[in-house]
Scaffold this motif. Sequence first.
Motif, PDB file in Angstrom:
ATOM      1  N   MET A   1     -23.737  36.205 -17.550  1.00 26.38           N
ATOM      2  CA  MET A   1     -22.724  35.732 -16.803  1.00 26.38           C
ATOM      3  C   MET A   1     -21.361  35.830 -17.928  1.00 26.38           C
ATOM      4  O   MET A   1     -21.449  35.536 -18.851  1.00 26.38           O
ATOM      5  CB  MET A   1     -23.038  34.178 -16.737  1.00 26.38           C
ATOM      6  N   SER A   2     -20.349  36.034 -17.359  1.00 27.31           N
ATOM      7  CA  SER A   2     -18.984  36.171 -18.164  1.00 27.31           C
ATOM      8  C   SER A   2     -18.201  35.080 -17.665  1.00 27.31           C
ATOM      9  O   SER A   2     -18.363  34.572 -16.544  1.00 27.31           O
ATOM     10  CB  SER A   2     -18.488  37.637 -18.066  1.00 27.31           C
ATOM     11  N   ALA A   3     -17.082  34.826 -18.461  1.00 27.11           N
ATOM     12  CA  ALA A   3     -15.903  33.921 -18.069  1.00 27.11           C
ATOM     13  C   ALA A   3     -15.269  34.501 -16.663  1.00 27.11           C
ATOM     14  O   ALA A   3     -14.757  33.472 -16.054  1.00 27.11           O
ATOM     15  CB  ALA A   3     -15.100  33.846 -19.259  1.00 27.11           C
ATOM     16  N   LYS A   4     -15.372  35.732 -16.546  1.00 25.49           N
ATOM     17  CA  LYS A   4     -14.622  36.183 -15.292  1.00 25.49           C
ATOM     18  C   LYS A   4     -15.620  36.029 -13.878  1.00 25.49           C
ATOM     19  O   LYS A   4     -14.859  36.331 -12.940  1.00 25.49           O
ATOM     20  CB  LYS A   4     -14.069  37.474 -15.569  1.00 25.49           C
ATOM     21  N   THR A   5     -16.883  35.961 -14.440  1.00 23.94           N
ATOM     22  CA  THR A   5     -17.608  36.136 -13.086  1.00 23.94           C
ATOM     23  C   THR A   5     -18.497  35.025 -13.272  1.00 23.94           C
ATOM     24  O   THR A   5     -19.382  34.744 -14.134  1.00 23.94           O
ATOM     25  CB  THR A   5     -18.631  37.175 -13.146  1.00 23.94           C
ATOM     26  N   ALA A   6     -17.887  33.755 -12.465  1.00 22.92           N
ATOM     27  CA  ALA A   6     -18.607  32.707 -12.471  1.00 22.92           C
ATOM     28  C   ALA A   6     -19.862  32.443 -11.508  1.00 22.92           C
ATOM     29  O   ALA A   6     -20.350  31.306 -11.007  1.00 22.92           O
ATOM     30  CB  ALA A   6     -17.630  31.601 -12.142  1.00 22.92           C
ATOM     31  N   ALA A   7     -20.478  33.448 -11.028  1.00 25.23           N
ATOM     32  CA  ALA A   7     -21.527  33.294 -10.262  1.00 25.23           C
ATOM     33  C   ALA A   7     -22.617  32.418 -10.714  1.00 25.23           C
ATOM     34  O   ALA A   7     -22.973  32.728 -12.264  1.00 25.23           O
ATOM     35  CB  ALA A   7     -22.057  34.611  -9.647  1.00 25.23           C
ATOM     36  N   ASN A   8     -23.357  31.570 -10.212  1.00 22.11           N
ATOM     37  CA  ASN A   8     -24.434  30.955 -10.507  1.00 22.11           C
ATOM     38  C   ASN A   8     -23.887  29.635 -11.427  1.00 22.11           C
ATOM     39  O   ASN A   8     -24.793  28.921 -12.044  1.00 22.11           O
ATOM     40  CB  ASN A   8     -25.473  31.715 -11.039  1.00 22.11           C
ATOM     41  N   ALA A   9     -22.884  29.870 -11.778  1.00 25.93           N
ATOM     42  CA  ALA A   9     -22.031  28.606 -12.824  1.00 25.93           C
ATOM     43  C   ALA A   9     -22.200  27.436 -11.934  1.00 25.93           C
ATOM     44  O   ALA A   9     -21.756  27.182 -10.869  1.00 25.93           O
ATOM     45  CB  ALA A   9     -21.016  29.137 -13.252  1.00 25.93           C
ATOM     46  N   THR A  11     -20.353  23.570 -11.526  1.00 21.81           N
ATOM     47  CA  THR A  11     -18.819  22.906 -11.282  1.00 21.81           C
ATOM     48  C   THR A  11     -18.719  21.881 -12.779  1.00 21.81           C
ATOM     49  O   THR A  11     -19.801  21.317 -13.033  1.00 21.81           O
ATOM     50  CB  THR A  11     -18.598  22.051 -10.424  1.00 21.81           C
ATOM     51  N   GLN A  12     -17.559  21.832 -12.915  1.00 22.38           N
ATOM     52  CA  GLN A  12     -17.397  20.962 -14.247  1.00 22.38           C
ATOM     53  C   GLN A  12     -17.547  19.469 -13.762  1.00 22.38           C
ATOM     54  O   GLN A  12     -17.323  19.214 -12.675  1.00 22.38           O
ATOM     55  CB  GLN A  12     -15.939  21.050 -14.648  1.00 22.38           C
ATOM     56  N   PRO A  13     -17.608  18.591 -14.661  1.00 16.99           N
ATOM     57  CA  PRO A  13     -17.674  17.101 -14.250  1.00 16.99           C
ATOM     58  C   PRO A  13     -16.067  16.774 -13.860  1.00 16.99           C
ATOM     59  O   PRO A  13     -15.258  17.352 -13.851  1.00 16.99           O
ATOM     60  CB  PRO A  13     -17.983  16.628 -15.514  1.00 16.99           C
ATOM     61  N   ALA A  14     -16.360  15.514 -13.115  1.00 20.02           N
ATOM     62  CA  ALA A  14     -15.163  15.239 -12.501  1.00 20.02           C
ATOM     63  C   ALA A  14     -14.084  14.909 -13.661  1.00 20.02           C
ATOM     64  O   ALA A  14     -14.621  14.422 -14.769  1.00 20.02           O
ATOM     65  CB  ALA A  14     -15.280  13.830 -11.670  1.00 20.02           C
ATOM     66  N   SER A  15     -12.970  14.964 -13.288  1.00 22.71           N
ATOM     67  CA  SER A  15     -11.678  14.730 -14.443  1.00 22.71           C
ATOM     68  C   SER A  15     -11.714  13.312 -14.552  1.00 22.71           C
ATOM     69  O   SER A  15     -11.890  12.417 -14.017  1.00 22.71           O
ATOM     70  CB  SER A  15     -10.343  15.143 -13.535  1.00 22.71           C
ATOM     71  N   GLY A  16     -11.702  13.096 -15.980  1.00 20.71           N
ATOM     72  CA  GLY A  16     -11.603  11.726 -16.594  1.00 20.71           C
ATOM     73  C   GLY A  16     -12.982  11.236 -17.030  1.00 20.71           C
ATOM     74  O   GLY A  16     -13.121  10.351 -17.779  1.00 20.71           O
ATOM     75  N   GLU A  17     -14.277  11.921 -16.313  1.00 21.23           N
ATOM     76  CA  GLU A  17     -15.506  11.461 -16.578  1.00 21.23           C
ATOM     77  C   GLU A  17     -16.039  11.848 -18.188  1.00 21.23           C
ATOM     78  O   GLU A  17     -15.395  13.123 -18.599  1.00 21.23           O
ATOM     79  CB  GLU A  17     -16.337  12.158 -15.904  1.00 21.23           C
ATOM     80  N   GLY A  87     -28.759  19.416 -16.760  1.00 23.61           N
ATOM     81  CA  GLY A  87     -27.746  20.013 -17.585  1.00 23.61           C
ATOM     82  C   GLY A  87     -26.902  20.703 -16.821  1.00 23.61           C
ATOM     83  O   GLY A  87     -27.418  21.373 -15.616  1.00 23.61           O
ATOM     84  N   LYS A  88     -25.687  21.157 -16.960  1.00 18.66           N
ATOM     85  CA  LYS A  88     -24.749  22.036 -16.348  1.00 18.66           C
ATOM     86  C   LYS A  88     -24.400  22.946 -17.136  1.00 18.66           C
ATOM     87  O   LYS A  88     -24.088  22.756 -18.623  1.00 18.66           O
ATOM     88  CB  LYS A  88     -23.622  21.284 -15.993  1.00 18.66           C
ATOM     89  N   VAL A  89     -24.463  24.246 -16.817  1.00 24.68           N
ATOM     90  CA  VAL A  89     -23.721  25.660 -17.456  1.00 24.68           C
ATOM     91  C   VAL A  89     -22.574  26.022 -16.590  1.00 24.68           C
ATOM     92  O   VAL A  89     -22.688  26.310 -15.538  1.00 24.68           O
ATOM     93  CB  VAL A  89     -24.826  26.526 -17.470  1.00 24.68           C
ATOM     94  N   VAL A  90     -21.367  25.809 -17.643  1.00 21.79           N
ATOM     95  CA  VAL A  90     -20.139  26.151 -16.961  1.00 21.79           C
ATOM     96  C   VAL A  90     -19.651  27.569 -17.578  1.00 21.79           C
ATOM     97  O   VAL A  90     -19.602  27.739 -18.780  1.00 21.79           O
ATOM     98  CB  VAL A  90     -19.048  25.026 -17.067  1.00 21.79           C
ATOM     99  N   ALA A  91     -19.185  28.499 -16.530  1.00 23.42           N
ATOM    100  CA  ALA A  91     -18.679  29.774 -17.117  1.00 23.42           C
ATOM    101  C   ALA A  91     -17.125  29.396 -17.576  1.00 23.42           C
ATOM    102  O   ALA A  91     -16.398  29.156 -16.649  1.00 23.42           O
ATOM    103  CB  ALA A  91     -18.854  31.015 -15.966  1.00 23.42           C
ATOM    104  N   GLY A  92     -16.956  29.747 -18.880  1.00 22.15           N
ATOM    105  CA  GLY A  92     -15.353  29.591 -19.186  1.00 22.15           C
ATOM    106  C   GLY A  92     -15.295  29.676 -20.844  1.00 22.15           C
ATOM    107  O   GLY A  92     -16.179  30.188 -21.216  1.00 22.15           O
ATOM    108  N   GLU A  93     -14.070  29.785 -21.087  1.00 21.68           N
ATOM    109  CA  GLU A  93     -13.620  29.669 -22.625  1.00 21.68           C
ATOM    110  C   GLU A  93     -12.886  28.896 -23.086  1.00 21.68           C
ATOM    111  O   GLU A  93     -12.228  28.227 -22.512  1.00 21.68           O
ATOM    112  CB  GLU A  93     -12.764  31.367 -22.618  1.00 21.68           C
ATOM    113  N   VAL A  94     -13.300  28.126 -24.213  1.00 24.53           N
ATOM    114  CA  VAL A  94     -12.737  27.254 -25.053  1.00 24.53           C
ATOM    115  C   VAL A  94     -11.462  27.748 -25.632  1.00 24.53           C
ATOM    116  O   VAL A  94     -11.616  28.336 -26.412  1.00 24.53           O
ATOM    117  CB  VAL A  94     -13.675  26.349 -25.563  1.00 24.53           C
TER     118      VAL A  94
END
Length: 342
Positions: A1-9, A11-17, A87-94
């Motif tokens: 899984m790459s940051a550009k391909t979010a298949a099977n990733a 979703t992020q938690p709700a904003s503010g959570e 647990g959640k696994v999110v595709a992304g770059e910090v």
Amino acid sequence: MSAKTAANADTQPASGETVDAVVIGGGAAGLNGALMLARSRREVVVIDSGTPRNAPAEAMHGLIGLDGTPPAELLATGREEVRRYGGKVVAGEVIAAAPADPTPEGDPRFTVTLADGGTLHARRLLVATGLRDVLPDVPGLARHWGHGVVHCPYCHGWEVRDEPIGVLAVGPASVHHALLFRQLTDDLVYFTRGTDLDEDTRARFTARGIRIVDRPVAAVESTGDGAIAGVRLEDGQFVARRVLAVATTMQARTDGLSGLNLPLQDLPGGMGRHFATGLAGSTAVPGVWVAGNAADLSAQVGASAAAGALAGARMNADLATADTDAALAAATTGATTATAAV
């Protein structure tokens, strides 16, 4: 899984959570740390950039029960195991991570910003970003990284046994490197590349049948089918080799983490740089742990996973203490209010 391909990733938690833990890095250390937290019923989010150090490798070795497993297969299994426990696994770059205002009880808080603009809030952070291998600047070398160019005799040694191997020296560490690879082949050439080699070491190499080449290296040349053909020297001579071993400079991945002000340490001889850690990956920054190659540059997959598991357990214990402190503070406040109302 790459940051550009979010298949099977996920979703992020709700904003503010605010979640219990954010894990920066979805390799063996990060996933094992997340697994321990998720199994402890902690809300954990893994940020996976999809660029593991061992991506070029065809298989992992030296890990009992999983020897020969492709790295991507292990990580795919690990992601599903983390998800199995919530647990959640999110595709992304910090791109940024920094402390936020703690709670009145002093419980740490952190803000993590992703390249896509998303923001995560966490009580604890596990940094498991891994490292980058920096190769010497030799023309033609980098294209063979992870295949004909290897760095670890324990990771790849069996697979290149009995091949004509060349060691491209980068410094004192290469001497030990050469002795380890000599165990794997009788045909070993040591290219000094301007590094010092004292008479005692030369005698030891000669005793072991290691040929020494002091002439400068010009380039690594390839065969028609893309494999390593050998090393071209600056005087025009050609030394046929099928495999090249290089002690890379190992640099912990620190991108986006400067806001945490985590201390770094240099290895001797310019061998690399890593995050400074204490017991179970703890750091000088309360609420932040580091595990895997970002802290231990020599750790293989098994050691990285074990370090992640230990860090995750320690993080859960720290959270349990903080939860108890908060509950006690709330109970004390409630009791005081009730007494005042009587």
